[in-house]
Design a protein around this motif. Structure first.
Motif, PDB file in Angstrom:
ATOM      1  N   SER A  58       0.923  -1.287   0.126  1.00  0.00           N
ATOM      2  CA  SER A  58       0.042  -0.056   0.068  1.00  0.00           C
ATOM      3  C   SER A  58       1.043   1.237   0.146  1.00  0.00           C
ATOM      4  O   SER A  58       0.276   2.281   0.209  1.00  0.00           O
ATOM      5  CB  SER A  58      -0.970   0.230   1.308  1.00  0.00           C
ATOM      6  N   GLY A  59       2.064   1.290  -0.396  1.00  0.00           N
ATOM      7  CA  GLY A  59       2.999   2.205  -0.173  1.00  0.00           C
ATOM      8  C   GLY A  59       2.600   3.393  -1.084  1.00  0.00           C
ATOM      9  O   GLY A  59       2.010   2.990  -2.409  1.00  0.00           O
ATOM     10  N   SER A  60       2.964   4.441  -0.766  1.00  0.00           N
ATOM     11  CA  SER A  60       2.559   5.668  -1.708  1.00  0.00           C
ATOM     12  C   SER A  60       3.664   5.664  -2.983  1.00  0.00           C
ATOM     13  O   SER A  60       3.552   6.316  -3.882  1.00  0.00           O
ATOM     14  CB  SER A  60       2.569   7.092  -0.888  1.00  0.00           C
ATOM     15  N   ASN A  61       4.598   4.949  -2.883  1.00  0.00           N
ATOM     16  CA  ASN A  61       5.454   4.803  -3.868  1.00  0.00           C
ATOM     17  C   ASN A  61       5.518   3.670  -4.777  1.00  0.00           C
ATOM     18  O   ASN A  61       6.215   3.324  -5.685  1.00  0.00           O
ATOM     19  CB  ASN A  61       7.142   5.046  -3.397  1.00  0.00           C
ATOM     20  N   LEU A  62       4.349   2.919  -4.511  1.00  0.00           N
ATOM     21  CA  LEU A  62       3.935   1.820  -5.618  1.00  0.00           C
ATOM     22  C   LEU A  62       3.674   2.316  -7.071  1.00  0.00           C
ATOM     23  O   LEU A  62       2.972   3.400  -7.161  1.00  0.00           O
ATOM     24  CB  LEU A  62       2.605   1.304  -5.213  1.00  0.00           C
ATOM     25  N   THR A  63       4.295   1.536  -7.826  1.00  0.00           N
ATOM     26  CA  THR A  63       3.859   2.084  -9.395  1.00  0.00           C
ATOM     27  C   THR A  63       2.743   1.235  -9.765  1.00  0.00           C
ATOM     28  O   THR A  63       2.387   0.300  -9.401  1.00  0.00           O
ATOM     29  CB  THR A  63       5.336   1.740 -10.204  1.00  0.00           C
ATOM     30  N   LYS A  64       2.344   1.709 -10.956  1.00  0.00           N
ATOM     31  CA  LYS A  64       1.172   1.119 -11.791  1.00  0.00           C
ATOM     32  C   LYS A  64       1.640  -0.412 -12.070  1.00  0.00           C
ATOM     33  O   LYS A  64       0.750  -1.273 -11.974  1.00  0.00           O
ATOM     34  CB  LYS A  64       1.120   1.766 -13.147  1.00  0.00           C
ATOM     35  N   ASN A  65       2.789  -0.575 -12.643  1.00  0.00           N
ATOM     36  CA  ASN A  65       3.296  -1.866 -12.769  1.00  0.00           C
ATOM     37  C   ASN A  65       3.265  -2.633 -11.571  1.00  0.00           C
ATOM     38  O   ASN A  65       2.978  -4.096 -11.765  1.00  0.00           O
ATOM     39  CB  ASN A  65       4.578  -1.795 -13.290  1.00  0.00           C
ATOM     40  N   ASP A  66       3.744  -2.050 -10.338  1.00  0.00           N
ATOM     41  CA  ASP A  66       3.655  -3.116  -9.042  1.00  0.00           C
ATOM     42  C   ASP A  66       2.232  -3.473  -8.985  1.00  0.00           C
ATOM     43  O   ASP A  66       1.867  -4.487  -8.496  1.00  0.00           O
ATOM     44  CB  ASP A  66       4.192  -2.385  -7.860  1.00  0.00           C
ATOM     45  N   LEU A  67       1.310  -2.524  -9.065  1.00  0.00           N
ATOM     46  CA  LEU A  67      -0.039  -2.735  -8.724  1.00  0.00           C
ATOM     47  C   LEU A  67      -0.680  -3.761  -9.560  1.00  0.00           C
ATOM     48  O   LEU A  67      -1.368  -4.748  -9.101  1.00  0.00           O
ATOM     49  CB  LEU A  67      -0.824  -1.552  -8.752  1.00  0.00           C
TER      50      LEU A  67
END
Ligand SMILES: *Cc1c(COP(=O)(O)O)cnc(C)c1O
Length: 382
Positions: free
Chosen positions: A359-368
């Protein structure tokens, strides 16, 4: 090839720190002025930034941790050995431990389904029962778990009716709101945490929020060894070394500049998970009650049963994605297995079925995408 592969499989963390770039200037300033101490302009500045953000005439004391803030709140309320303090059982252990530091007994109360936080009905039952047994609880520790506010209006009504102060644990809920009013302003005392995994972080740190300047002065006094005025080092009361350092507060000042943005980003994560997974029958999400805004510190989904939860947890971890079961209720902890409880089964069910997703604010679209696709694959979707 090697680079691509390592990128593809690089670890996705649950809730890692996210520095904004603004932190360094405040730290450099502290070095330049040699303010390397548990006081200084960054400490005052950080407290002021939080007070302005909360916008409710509150007074903020920056401390070494959220745990320290709860400890001080209990101390100021006057909790002593053998007293009883009501606490939500569904939480992280730091909410309850300070009760034990003081030799008092936590009385653990279960959650409601609407917010996953302390159930108003059970809370009142517990208060009445404790009073009938001969001891009125000294305080209520209510938690805004995963960023979702507790039922502030009903809990406050009960607190007023029985004249028992609330300690609002907003360690996970900085930036959350109820009808536009920020979490951190609902308790008689409220606390924040800036630990490494929280929505903003100073590496470690916390804050105590009080309703008057006088209470803040008391908190600062207690947090600096309870030293009496003057330079003779006279001590009449037992104090603590709980103040935040000026270096750490510099990180906090930088983080305050991006808090609102980080709330949007965490809410974006939640929305992405929800939009892409809500069609799967075995998965449910926690919606916001009317007027409630969660900072969505962690997106926690519920599965249909414990088995599915465990399988998914393992699958994610096998693919280098950090996920976690929902908090184990305190009454199931070996440390607290013998304290009085008021239960309805909700917290145990949430624990068995709950899975916290990255749930980090630094997750990327690709991570998601990577996370969502893996979960979908478990349910037989390509
Ligand atoms: C993190 C946390 C705390 C404690 O904060 P620290 O700063 O780590 O001491 C307290 N309560 C809850 C619910 C938390 O998640």
């Amino acid at each position: 090839m090697a680079i691509n592969e390592s990128k593809l499989n690089s670890r996705i963390w649950l809730s890692p720190p996210h520095m904004s770039g603004y932190e360094q200037e405040f730290i450099e300033e502290a070095f330049k002025l040699n303010w390397i101490a548990p006081l200084g302009p960054n400490v005052n500045g950080f407290e002021n930034d939080i007070e302005v953000y909360l916008n409710q005439n509150r007074h903020v004391t920056a401390l070494s941790s959220g745990t320290a803030a709860i400890h001080l709140a209990l101390h100021i309320i006057g909790v002593k050995a053998k007293d009883e303090v009501i606490c939500q059982t569904k939480t992280f252990v730091a909410s309850v431990n300070p009760v034990k530091y003081l030799g008092a007994t936590p009385i653990l109360v279960d959650s409601e389904k609407e917010t996953w936080n302390i159930c108003p009905k059970l809370l009142e039952q517990a208060i009445i029962d404790r009073i009938n047994k001969g001891k009125k609880p000294k305080a209520i520790i209510a938690i805004n778990l995963y960023g979702m506010p507790y039922n502030t209006m009903q809990i406050e009504t009960i607190s007023k009716k029985y004249n028992i102060p609330i300690i609002e644990d907003s360690a996970e809920a900085f930036g959350s709101e109820v009808y536009g009013r920020k979490c951190g302003t609902f308790g008689d005392f409220s606390i924040l945490s800036f630990n490494g995994n929280k929505i903003i972080t100073t590496s470690g740190g916390g804050a105590l929020i009080t309703s008057s300047k006088k209470l803040k002065e008391k908190a600062v006094f207690l947090a600096t060894q309870a030293k009496e005025d003057g330079n003779e080092y006279i001590h009449k009361t037992l104090g603590y070394n709980y103040r935040m350092s000026n270096i750490i507060a510099g990180i906090g000042r930088g983080q305050m500049r991006v808090l609102d943005n980080y709330v949007s980003l965490r809410r974006r994560n939640y929305k992405y998970y929800q939009q892409n997974l809500c069609h799967i029958k075995a998965i449910t999400f926690l919606n916001e009650p009317k007027g409630f805004t969660s900072n969505r510190w962690l997106t926690c989904i519920l599965l249909d049963n414990e088995n599915t939860r465990n399988n998914l947890l393992k699958l994610l971890n096998d693919h280098n994605i950090e996920a976690r079961p929902s908090w184990k209720p305190m009454h199931l902890q070996p440390l607290y297995k013998n304290v009085p409880t008021y239960l309805n089964g909700v917290s145990e069910e949430l624990y068995k079925k709950g899975l916290c997703l990255p749930s980090g604010s630094n997750l990327t679209k690709n991570d998601l995408k990577r996370i969502v696709n893996l979960i979908k694959s478990y349910f037989g979707e390509a």
